[in-house]
Design a protein around this motif. Sequence first.
Motif, PDB file in Angstrom:
ATOM      1  N   GLU A   1      66.081  28.958  72.511  1.00 56.69           N
ATOM      2  CA  GLU A   1      66.001  30.344  72.988  1.00 56.69           C
ATOM      3  C   GLU A   1      64.937  30.477  74.080  1.00 56.69           C
ATOM      4  OE1 GLU A   1      66.698  33.605  69.626  1.00 56.69           O
ATOM      5  OE2 GLU A   1      65.324  32.056  68.897  1.00 56.69           O
ATOM      6  N   ILE A   2      63.785  29.830  73.843  1.00 56.18           N
ATOM      7  CA  ILE A   2      62.704  29.913  74.831  1.00 56.18           C
ATOM      8  C   ILE A   2      63.157  29.283  76.145  1.00 56.18           C
ATOM      9  CG2 ILE A   2      60.341  29.194  75.395  1.00 56.18           C
ATOM     10  CD1 ILE A   2      59.726  29.237  72.396  1.00 56.18           C
ATOM     11  N   VAL A   3      63.727  28.075  76.060  1.00 59.52           N
ATOM     12  CA  VAL A   3      64.123  27.375  77.279  1.00 59.52           C
ATOM     13  C   VAL A   3      65.208  28.166  78.010  1.00 59.52           C
ATOM     14  CG1 VAL A   3      65.113  25.252  78.211  1.00 59.52           C
ATOM     15  CG2 VAL A   3      63.480  25.134  76.311  1.00 59.52           C
ATOM     16  N   LYS A   4      66.152  28.697  77.248  1.00 63.37           N
ATOM     17  CA  LYS A   4      67.226  29.469  77.880  1.00 63.37           C
ATOM     18  C   LYS A   4      66.670  30.726  78.545  1.00 63.37           C
ATOM     19  CE  LYS A   4      71.905  31.157  76.715  1.00 63.37           C
ATOM     20  NZ  LYS A   4      72.590  30.561  77.861  1.00 63.37           N
ATOM     21  N   GLY A   5      65.768  31.417  77.860  1.00 58.76           N
ATOM     22  CA  GLY A   5      65.162  32.629  78.422  1.00 58.76           C
ATOM     23  C   GLY A   5      64.447  32.340  79.730  1.00 58.76           C
ATOM     24  N   VAL A   6      63.657  31.272  79.743  1.00 51.80           N
ATOM     25  CA  VAL A   6      62.916  30.940  80.958  1.00 51.80           C
ATOM     26  C   VAL A   6      63.870  30.448  82.047  1.00 51.80           C
ATOM     27  CG1 VAL A   6      61.144  29.419  81.926  1.00 51.80           C
ATOM     28  CG2 VAL A   6      60.804  30.466  79.671  1.00 51.80           C
ATOM     29  N   ALA A   7      64.864  29.641  81.659  1.00 54.09           N
ATOM     30  CA  ALA A   7      65.801  29.109  82.654  1.00 54.09           C
ATOM     31  C   ALA A   7      66.564  30.245  83.332  1.00 54.09           C
ATOM     32  CB  ALA A   7      66.765  28.121  82.001  1.00 54.09           C
ATOM     33  N   GLU A   8      66.917  31.280  82.565  1.00 52.58           N
ATOM     34  CA  GLU A   8      67.637  32.397  83.169  1.00 52.58           C
ATOM     35  C   GLU A   8      66.761  33.144  84.177  1.00 52.58           C
ATOM     36  OE1 GLU A   8      70.759  33.151  79.498  1.00 52.58           O
ATOM     37  OE2 GLU A   8      69.347  34.750  80.047  1.00 52.58           O
ATOM     38  N   LYS A   9      65.453  33.122  83.953  1.00 55.14           N
ATOM     39  CA  LYS A   9      64.541  33.782  84.900  1.00 55.14           C
ATOM     40  C   LYS A   9      64.335  32.932  86.161  1.00 55.14           C
ATOM     41  CE  LYS A   9      63.253  37.744  83.619  1.00 55.14           C
ATOM     42  NZ  LYS A   9      64.700  37.896  83.628  1.00 55.14           N
ATOM     43  N   ILE A  10      64.038  31.635  85.967  1.00 52.56           N
ATOM     44  CA  ILE A  10      63.603  30.848  87.135  1.00 52.56           C
ATOM     45  C   ILE A  10      64.746  30.021  87.735  1.00 52.56           C
ATOM     46  CG2 ILE A  10      61.238  30.775  86.245  1.00 52.56           C
ATOM     47  CD1 ILE A  10      61.638  27.805  85.663  1.00 52.56           C
ATOM     48  N   LYS A  11      65.885  29.947  87.045  1.00 54.25           N
ATOM     49  CA  LYS A  11      67.098  29.331  87.573  1.00 54.25           C
ATOM     50  C   LYS A  11      66.877  27.919  88.159  1.00 54.25           C
ATOM     51  CE  LYS A  11      69.243  33.778  88.351  1.00 54.25           C
ATOM     52  NZ  LYS A  11      69.552  33.804  86.888  1.00 54.25           N
ATOM     53  N   PRO A  12      66.517  26.961  87.318  1.00 55.95           N
ATOM     54  CA  PRO A  12      66.367  25.588  87.814  1.00 55.95           C
ATOM     55  C   PRO A  12      67.733  24.977  88.095  1.00 55.95           C
ATOM     56  CG  PRO A  12      66.148  25.617  85.431  1.00 55.95           C
ATOM     57  CD  PRO A  12      66.259  27.056  85.868  1.00 55.95           C
ATOM     58  N   ASP A  13      67.747  23.943  88.956  1.00 54.93           N
ATOM     59  CA  ASP A  13      68.987  23.211  89.212  1.00 54.93           C
ATOM     60  C   ASP A  13      69.207  22.092  88.216  1.00 54.93           C
ATOM     61  OD1 ASP A  13      69.945  24.337  91.921  1.00 54.93           O
ATOM     62  OD2 ASP A  13      67.783  24.051  92.157  1.00 54.93           O
ATOM     63  N   LEU A  14      68.140  21.714  87.528  1.00 48.78           N
ATOM     64  CA  LEU A  14      68.232  20.636  86.535  1.00 48.78           C
ATOM     65  C   LEU A  14      67.094  20.827  85.540  1.00 48.78           C
ATOM     66  CD1 LEU A  14      69.345  17.796  85.613  1.00 48.78           C
ATOM     67  CD2 LEU A  14      67.605  16.795  87.117  1.00 48.78           C
ATOM     68  N   ILE A  15      67.401  20.586  84.260  1.00 44.89           N
ATOM     69  CA  ILE A  15      66.354  20.581  83.233  1.00 44.89           C
ATOM     70  C   ILE A  15      66.179  19.152  82.748  1.00 44.89           C
ATOM     71  CG2 ILE A  15      65.834  21.302  80.856  1.00 44.89           C
ATOM     72  CD1 ILE A  15      67.143  23.993  81.516  1.00 44.89           C
ATOM     73  N   ILE A  16      64.932  18.690  82.689  1.00 45.10           N
ATOM     74  CA  ILE A  16      64.633  17.370  82.135  1.00 45.10           C
ATOM     75  C   ILE A  16      63.799  17.588  80.887  1.00 45.10           C
ATOM     76  CG2 ILE A  16      63.496  15.150  82.538  1.00 45.10           C
ATOM     77  CD1 ILE A  16      64.026  15.474  85.505  1.00 45.10           C
ATOM     78  N   ALA A  17      64.357  17.215  79.730  1.00 36.79           N
ATOM     79  CA  ALA A  17      63.668  17.464  78.459  1.00 36.79           C
ATOM     80  C   ALA A  17      63.081  16.165  77.926  1.00 36.79           C
ATOM     81  CB  ALA A  17      64.648  18.056  77.443  1.00 36.79           C
ATOM     82  N   ILE A  18      61.791  16.179  77.620  1.00 36.78           N
ATOM     83  CA  ILE A  18      61.105  14.998  77.095  1.00 36.78           C
ATOM     84  C   ILE A  18      60.864  15.194  75.607  1.00 36.78           C
ATOM     85  CG2 ILE A  18      59.174  13.425  77.484  1.00 36.78           C
ATOM     86  CD1 ILE A  18      60.607  14.192  80.056  1.00 36.78           C
ATOM     87  N   ASP A  19      61.126  14.171  74.807  1.00 37.11           N
ATOM     88  CA  ASP A  19      60.994  14.348  73.364  1.00 37.11           C
ATOM     89  C   ASP A  19      60.585  13.043  72.695  1.00 37.11           C
ATOM     90  OD1 ASP A  19      61.027  15.730  71.004  1.00 37.11           O
ATOM     91  OD2 ASP A  19      63.200  15.931  70.883  1.00 37.11           O
ATOM     92  N   ALA A  20      59.886  13.151  71.571  1.00 35.88           N
ATOM     93  CA  ALA A  20      59.623  11.996  70.709  1.00 35.88           C
ATOM     94  C   ALA A  20      60.834  11.819  69.801  1.00 35.88           C
ATOM     95  CB  ALA A  20      58.375  12.233  69.875  1.00 35.88           C
ATOM     96  N   LEU A  21      61.244  10.579  69.598  1.00 36.38           N
ATOM     97  CA  LEU A  21      62.446  10.287  68.828  1.00 36.38           C
ATOM     98  C   LEU A  21      62.102   9.486  67.569  1.00 36.38           C
ATOM     99  CD1 LEU A  21      64.694   9.041  71.802  1.00 36.38           C
ATOM    100  CD2 LEU A  21      64.492  11.378  70.915  1.00 36.38           C
ATOM    101  N   ALA A  22      63.132   9.318  66.724  1.00 37.78           N
ATOM    102  CA  ALA A  22      63.014   8.400  65.590  1.00 37.78           C
ATOM    103  C   ALA A  22      63.906   7.194  65.863  1.00 37.78           C
ATOM    104  CB  ALA A  22      63.457   9.084  64.307  1.00 37.78           C
ATOM    105  N   ALA A  23      63.399   6.006  65.572  1.00 38.01           N
ATOM    106  CA  ALA A  23      64.215   4.797  65.692  1.00 38.01           C
ATOM    107  C   ALA A  23      64.501   4.256  64.307  1.00 38.01           C
ATOM    108  CB  ALA A  23      63.475   3.742  66.507  1.00 38.01           C
TER     109      ALA A  23
END
Lengths: 330, 330, 330, 330
Positions: free
Chosen positions: A166-188
């Motif tokens: 919801e947060i990312v969508k809310g901000v994306a709708e305001k600033i309208k990026p051409d690409l989102i790059i999401a960084i995350d810690a994963l489990a292996a």
Amino acid sequence: MKPQRAIRTDLALENREMLRDERESEDINGVEIDVEKDGKLGVTVTWVRITNEEGAAAMGKPVGNYITLESAALKGNDIETHEEIAKILARKLGNLHRLPKDGMILVVGLGNWKVTPDALGPKVCAKMLVTRHLGDQTPEAIKALVRPVSALSPGVMGITGIETGEIVKGVAEKIKPDLIIAIDALAARRASRINATVQISDGGVNPGSGVGNRRMALTRETLGVPVIAIGVPTVVDAATLVNDTMDHMIDAMKEVLPRGEVFYEMLSEMREEERYGLIRELLDPYEENMFVTPKDVDSVINRLAGIIANALNIALHPGITTEDVNRYLL
Amino acid sequence: MKPQRAIRTDLALENREMLRDERESEDINGVEIDVEKDGKLGVTVTWVRITNEEGAAAMGKPVGNYITLESAALKGNDIETHEEIAKILARKLGNLHRLPKDGMILVVGLGNWKVTPDALGPKVCAKMLVTRHLGDQTPEAIKALVRPVSALSPGVMGITGIETGEIVKGVAEKIKPDLIIAIDALAARRASRINATVQISDGGVNPGSGVGNRRMALTRETLGVPVIAIGVPTVVDAATLVNDTMDHMIDAMKEVLPRGEVFYEMLSEMREEERYGLIRELLDPYEENMFVTPKDVDSVINRLAGIIANALNIALHPGITTEDVNRYLL
Amino acid sequence: MKPQRAIRTDLALENREMLRDERESEDINGVEIDVEKDGKLGVTVTWVRITNEEGAAAMGKPVGNYITLESAALKGNDIETHEEIAKILARKLGNLHRLPKDGMILVVGLGNWKVTPDALGPKVCAKMLVTRHLGDQTPEAIKALVRPVSALSPGVMGITGIETGEIVKGVAEKIKPDLIIAIDALAARRASRINATVQISDGGVNPGSGVGNRRMALTRETLGVPVIAIGVPTVVDAATLVNDTMDHMIDAMKEVLPRGEVFYEMLSEMREEERYGLIRELLDPYEENMFVTPKDVDSVINRLAGIIANALNIALHPGITTEDVNRYLL
Amino acid sequence: MKPQRAIRTDLALENREMLRDERESEDINGVEIDVEKDGKLGVTVTWVRITNEEGAAAMGKPVGNYITLESAALKGNDIETHEEIAKILARKLGNLHRLPKDGMILVVGLGNWKVTPDALGPKVCAKMLVTRHLGDQTPEAIKALVRPVSALSPGVMGITGIETGEIVKGVAEKIKPDLIIAIDALAARRASRINATVQISDGGVNPGSGVGNRRMALTRETLGVPVIAIGVPTVVDAATLVNDTMDHMIDAMKEVLPRGEVFYEMLSEMREEERYGLIRELLDPYEENMFVTPKDVDSVINRLAGIIANALNIALHPGITTEDVNRYLL
């Protein structure tokens, strides 16, 4: 509802290894694989393509590309090798997605900066060369070197009360990026891959991955913008570790056992889900929150965040080189 | 464009003190004031009301209510007094704004958690009892005690590349809160007020306040939702400190000086803006980034964040008492 | 009891500037000075030698050498310039004290790691290449590259209840180092020198310096081992800042004032101690704990700690170069 | 050289459980046990006494008293229960060692504050009411309430190059405490005991315990001063976790298996050391540095440090009560 997969992994590479072991075959419909080795750097790059829904169902991951870079050097402290790896990551990012010229990028650092193995995303954001806000005072010469980049660390739902999506969508709708790059810690699944692997993917971020529990998927469908996910496995789930070690033990003993052994058969033929469930029960109830992580996780996560941030800074800004990054941004 | 006000303060109380000194009068059209003292706790509560545009222009602050609680105990470590102050703050918050029953609240922690005196907002968020995400598994008995609360620390523009206001507006449009409460570190004029003052206001958050530089105002007009701002001055601008000390020195010497002294006249009659500008020039250019702060700022900010978070937790959740807050949330 | 010196500084360079201004003379008996400039790097190195007790009394500092390196680049983020400065510091350290071949070094990080501007010492220790404990498993080839180095951050008396000097002396008597190098945060008089100056000295560490209050001097006399002190001014005392700015203001106005002005005379002829005392009174009592520091103090202190640790790592270990330091230690 | 014990634990309670299982007997010569339960608080206190060398050899721990307090509430966040547990700990400490009236105490915080699960010791030190340095200005009335207490966090050998024991011995010889209390993070065998157990002992601190590797024992013999150790298990070694879960699995299947099963016999009769060794081999080589820890380890360690510091503050200072601790020290 499908049962929770027994073995917990966020790496497409490991999903495929498991499939291959189950089916005893290299060929899986809808899944293509390509391996590239750089002997000098000790780097293996595996490109897994999930090309159709059959492949997606078999793999438990959306259709898309999953590029995995593996190198034990990632958890070391040789800065020159880290620079080389950052350059490879930057190139792979370019291969995966043609970055729109002048397009604006939003880097999203998923995870909780207060929980060390979950802090990768926020730490990468803190090292990004952020430029979207540079105004009219910025000289044209500088502006020619950079593209507009913004960075957001939305926090985790337990702390915000808000779905990360919801947060990312809310901000994306305001600033309208051409690409989102999401960084995350994963489990292996494999302890050996912890902090030694980077996965870049255009398949979106899967819910509930890594250390945390984030539920709404971040994909082009949910956000209306193309999404690239970059992740590093920083933990192994404790039950997965026990289960896998047991598997290895059974394998190691297979040779010397007479056929028809009930216990051996029970253990080895027990369906993966059942055995995993049994192990979870045997581990303390508290275990649900336990993970396996290396002792030096603090310093390793800092270095990994640096490698990924440098890769992004080089890949995103047309006029920024490794030397600039070293000189000003480290 | 009006010149930058010489003396930098975010406290309406200090704006009014300055006005009173300039005009040598208690009466300022459009500004009402009300003072309340609690001798036992050593707490002074001042309610400044800016009632019309004339008052707003004179004060340099929007029309609205500005409640200031002053107590040296805020920077001490007596937990019982802190509890009493949290209760007073909770009541004042209720006086200022009738919280909608069952309405959803978004707490916004402004500022940069990496810069100690600017970290108040993010630290308050980290101590909030966040409940908006509690789902169907939560027992009804628990749900009866709390209202839906969410909390967001958007970061600062230098780190995100995004105006704080854009982030808050984007998220608010998604989750539609009934009230936004923004927490921020402020700048005071008087060193004695640092970490010893809380201002609660419905006038919105002023741009460029406190340690950081955040530019888009957060107000009902910009966000479409009522906004309450809670702030604590944590720094004094270095030039303001020099200027004010010099003022005091001139005052202290006034008595013993013969009339007609040129230097004295120069200093005391020099327009506030001029003298402030001269001081800024004399201080190093580097000074622009310098502030005055107490040595124990780390621990004081942690305690202040606790007091404000407790005040909010009591004020927002109908069934939560000081005892619960102590028991579970400290 | 001698009155507290009005102007607070830990830099011999500033003590000498003050003496020169007082005496209106470049020549001070027992104090020699030597200035060296590197225009390309923008570095000024000043070597102040206090050669006899008369000089020591005038300067308020023990007999000894005080080398000051000044460069605005220290507070910047250009890594290559930082490397060059680290090399200069390493050379100056060698000039000041002939390091005993194979001798064992104890690096002591003074100050409180929880108070940002006082954390320089502990942060340098954390970045040292510590080798004293390398045992018999370490290959001879590696051992040939390094000398035995140990590092201790003893904490501050308010937190330990123990004089820092007692801790250092106790440990030194056990491990018997050939040289102690003490790192500390200092106070400067001029805001422009904050985070832009490194002082290296063999005069020992003065009590009560910098942000903290540490009382037992660390010198060859008290510890029985030669002591080199390395310090960076990270704060200016608030009253010093006000006083100095006022001085500048008086100077700036001198030209235009008629002779015989009482107020001007009062201010400019008031004895330094008196005026400083007046300013301290006018500042809030709370002020005793206040200091002036730049906003970006966290990141600047981290970079400064890196520069000093690199200088020490190069200077102390015979086979370690800048390249190694970059490659493995950053 | 004796083989490394297969199962890694620092809790005497678990050593005894293992012995009992091996010998299938409650009676072990030289080991006495006493259990006390507080049903209301859900606290179990077990007093293990190792009374002679036979017991010490069997247990792998020095002769002495080992008091273990177990309560799941330790990892919760109910402050009132934490206060009650702190009071129990304070009493047990008094039972274990008659504190010398007016004697001076040195609290030593072992471990590495940069590695979260190893940071317990330094965190307890940071919360101690340190008084040894209070001088002549302190009013007699205050002095009557407290005893002289000092606190030292020496760091770990990998960071200092100095054996922790050398640092503590050097400082102890200088300040001559009457008692040393050493706080440390431990390793447990059972995941359920992580952060849910406190062990108080007069048997000294064992080398190489917990997360870190500290080698010189801290005992009355090595330091010349009585030593009390207080520890909390914060991790389980990954191989121990796998091994134990496998044990449970074998037990769970015992009933349904026909006799004479080779695999089952192999697994269950394999000597503990052999199986542990096999598991270690199967786990990645990297595993040597891996441990299992709960996700919320940061906040739990903070709370545990508070409980232990409060217990010590109450136990050591004659005039300090739980209320004072809450009021001023939290």
